[in-house]
Design a protein around this motif. Structure first.
Motif, short mmCIF file in Angstrom:
data_model
loop_
_atom_site.label_atom_id
_atom_site.label_comp_id
_atom_site.label_asym_id
_atom_site.label_seq_id
_atom_site.Cartn_x
_atom_site.Cartn_y
_atom_site.Cartn_z
N ASN A 158 1.01 -1.21 -0.20
CA ASN A 158 -0.03 -0.02 -0.25
C ASN A 158 0.84 1.15 0.39
OD1 ASN A 158 -2.29 1.02 -0.49
ND2 ASN A 158 -2.69 1.63 2.12
N HIS A 159 0.62 2.44 0.44
CA HIS A 159 1.14 4.14 0.77
C HIS A 159 1.82 3.70 1.64
CE1 HIS A 159 -0.88 5.23 -2.98
NE2 HIS A 159 -1.89 4.50 -1.98
N PHE A 160 3.34 2.15 2.17
CA PHE A 160 4.03 2.16 3.49
C PHE A 160 4.34 3.27 4.33
CE2 PHE A 160 7.65 0.39 5.65
CZ PHE A 160 7.10 -0.76 6.01
N GLN A 161 5.59 3.79 2.61
CA GLN A 161 6.07 4.71 3.30
C GLN A 161 5.29 6.27 3.97
OE1 GLN A 161 8.31 5.76 -0.13
NE2 GLN A 161 9.86 4.27 0.62
N GLY A 162 3.70 6.38 4.29
CA GLY A 162 3.46 7.70 4.39
C GLY A 162 3.01 8.31 3.50
N ARG A 163 2.87 8.30 2.17
CA ARG A 163 3.13 8.99 0.84
C ARG A 163 1.91 8.80 -0.04
NH1 ARG A 163 9.67 10.19 -0.59
NH2 ARG A 163 9.27 8.36 -0.79
N SER A 164 2.24 9.43 -1.09
CA SER A 164 1.10 9.07 -2.32
C SER A 164 1.99 8.05 -2.66
CB SER A 164 0.88 10.22 -3.11
OG SER A 164 2.05 11.18 -3.35
N ASP A 165 3.21 7.94 -3.16
CA ASP A 165 3.52 6.55 -3.34
C ASP A 165 3.34 5.14 -3.43
OD1 ASP A 165 5.17 8.48 -5.45
OD2 ASP A 165 6.93 8.13 -3.79
#
Length: 404
Positions: A296-303
Motif C-alpha cells: 500500500n502507501h507504506f512510506q506514508g506518502r502518495s507513492d
C-alpha cells in the motif's frame, strides 16, 4: 472716542491679528508645520517566508491525508509575534465544506477527484501568506487496507483445510473481533487475494483463481458478506504470483499485478467496472523473489510500494509514483532476516495509527505483526526508523492454506 486714530472696530481687528501672530510664532517655535493636523506614520510591510506544505498519507477513499509542515517553519521580517495557522482542503478546485483541519480523511465523494490543501499563515491583519501544497493527489478507490465488513478497519482472510473462508476483523486498535465463516467450498481455488474495491461500488472485494486458470471476482457487500461472483478472466494459470497492486497507474481505479514463468511482472489495470484495460509489462527478472505483495502507501506518502522477499531474506521496497511504472531508483531494503518466516503480506493498519503494517507467519504458526512507521521516518531518513516494532498477535495460523 479715538485713540491714535484707531477706531474701536479697527482695534478689535488688530488685536485678533496680533493674537494670531503670537500663536503662529509659538507653533513655529515648537518646530511643527503651520497646517499640521495629525502625524502620518508609515507602517513597514512584513514579509512572511515559508515553504509549501507536503501532502502525506494515503490518497484513497478512507485514507487519511495530512498537510505536513514538519520540515518547514514560518518566519517573518521584521520579526515579532507568533504565527497562527489555518487550513482549507479543496476537491477539483472547490472548497470542501468543513475540511479546515491539518488532516483530512477522504470519502467516496472524493473518489476520482483531485484533492489538495492550502495553509494560511497569519501574524497580523497586514501580514498574511497563503500557500498551496506542493502536491495535488487523485483519490483512488477504496484499498484492501479499508477492510471487508464496512468499518474501515483491518480485516484478515484465512482459508482452512476444509475450504471454509474465515474473516478475522479487528476493532482498528490492535484487537481482534469474533471471527466468522463467510464462505465454504473455497478449496476449489488455488490462489486467493484481495484487490481492494475493484468494481468501484465502495466495498472491498476478493479474487480467486481456479485450476483451469479462470479468475473470479467476489463482490463484497460492505457488511462482511457477498453480492455475487463474476468471472473476470481466463488463462491466468501461467502466473506464479498474483496480487492487488492498488492504483498503480494513477487513474483512480485499483489494479492487479501478476508474474509469469519468465519472471516478468505484468500490470493489469482495472477499468473501474470490474474489468480490465490493456495490460503491459512493468518489470523484468523478478523470478528470484519468493514472496510478492502490495504494501500500500507504506512510506506514508502518495507513492505505492510493492514489497518483495529475495534471496538471503532481504525484503525490498519497489516504489511507484502512481504513473504506471516503478521509480527508476526503487529497490531499497526494508530489512533482513525475513527468510525466518513463511508467508508475508499486508492488510493495512493493525494498531490504529494510520500507518501500514506488515504481517508474517513464522514456522511455529504464530502471526507476527510488524508495525510500519509511515511518514515519520522521513524526519531523519534513517532506515532504522522504518519500523516501530513487532509483536505476536495470533497463534495457530500455520494450519491455514491461505492467509491474505
Amino acid at each position: 472716542m479715538k485713540l491714535n486714530n484707531v477706531t474701536p472696530h479697527r482695534w478689535r481687528r488688530l488685536a485678533s491679528l496680533v493674537a494670531a501672530s503670537v500663536l503662529t510664532f509659538g507653533l513655529l517655535a515648537a518646530g511643527l508645520p503651520v497646517h499640521a493636523s495629525e502625524p502620518s506614520v508609515a507602517v513597514p510591510l512584513r514579509q512572511i517566508y515559508m515553504a509549501p506544505p507536503e501532502l502525506t498519507g494515503e490518497p484513497t477513499v478512507g485514507g487519511l491525508l495530512k498537510a505536513d509542515l514538519s520540515w518547514t517553519t514560518p518566519t517573518v521580517v521584521p520579526e515579532g509575534g507568533s504565527p497562527a495557522l489555518s487550513f482549507q482542503w479543496t476537491r477539483d478546485g472547490q472548497v470542501i465544506r468543513g475540511a479546515t483541519g491539518q488532516t483530512y480523511r477522504a470519502t467516496m465523494d472524493d473518489y476520482g477527484t483531485v484533492v489538495t490543501a492550502f495553509v494560511t499563515v497569519t501574524y497580523d491583519a497586514e501580514s498574511v501568506l497563503t500557500l498551496q501544497a506542493r502536491e495535488s493527489l487523485r483519490i483512488a478507490a477504496k484499498p484492501r487496507a479499508r477492510g471487508f465488513n464496512g468499518d474501515s478497519t483491518l480485516d484478515m482472510f484465512a482459508r482452512d483445510t476444509s475450504g471454509r473462508l474465515w474473516l478475522y476483523p479487528t476493532d482498528g486498535r490492535g484487537h481482534w473481533q469474533p471471527a466468522q465463516v463467510i464462505g465454504t467450498g473455497w478449496n476449489a481455488f488455488n490462489h486467493l487475494f484481495s484487490p481492494g474495491d475493484f468494481d468501484n461500488d465502495g466495498t472491498v472485494d476478493v479474487m480467486a483463481r481456479d485450476s483451469q486458470g479462470r479468475l473470479f471476482l467476489y463482490q463484497g457487500n460492505g457488511s462482511g458478506g457477498w453480492k455475487k461472483a463474476l468471472q473476470v478472466g481466463q488463462g491466468w494459470q501461467g502466473f506464479n504470483a498474483i496480487f492487488g497492486a492498488g492504483d498503480f497507474n494513477g487513474d483512480g481505479t485499483n489494479d492487479v499485478m501478476a508474474r509469469d514463468a519468465s519472471g516478468n511482472l505484468v500490470l493489469y489495470p482495472g477499468n473501474g467496472r470490474g474489468g480490465w484495460l490493456a495490460s503491459y509489462t512493468v518489470g523484468w527478472n523478478w523470478g528470484s523473489y519468493d514472496n510478492l505483495m502490495s504494501a500500500n502507501h507504506f512510506q506514508g506518502r502518495s507513492d505505492l510500494v510493492i514489497a518483495a522477499r529475495g534471496p538471503y531474506g532481504f525484503l525490498r521496497s519497489f516504489e511507484s509514483p502512481r504513473n504506471g511504472w516503478f521509480d527508476r531508483y526503487a529497490g531499497w531494503a526494508l530489512g533482513t532476516g525475513w527468510d525466518a518466516v513463511g508467508p508475508i503480506g499486508s492488510a493495512g493498519d493493525f494498531n490504529g495509527d494510520d500507518k501500514t503494517d506488515v504481517f508474517a507467519i513464522d514456522k511455529a504458526g504464530n502471526l507476527n505483526m510488524y508495525y510500519g512507521n509511515g511518514a515519520d521516518y522521513l524526519a531523519t531518513g534513517l532506515p532504522g526508523n522504518i519500523w516501530k516494532g513487532q509483536s505476536v498477535v495470533g497463534w495457530g495460523w500455520g494450519g491455514f492454506t491461505a492467509v491474505f
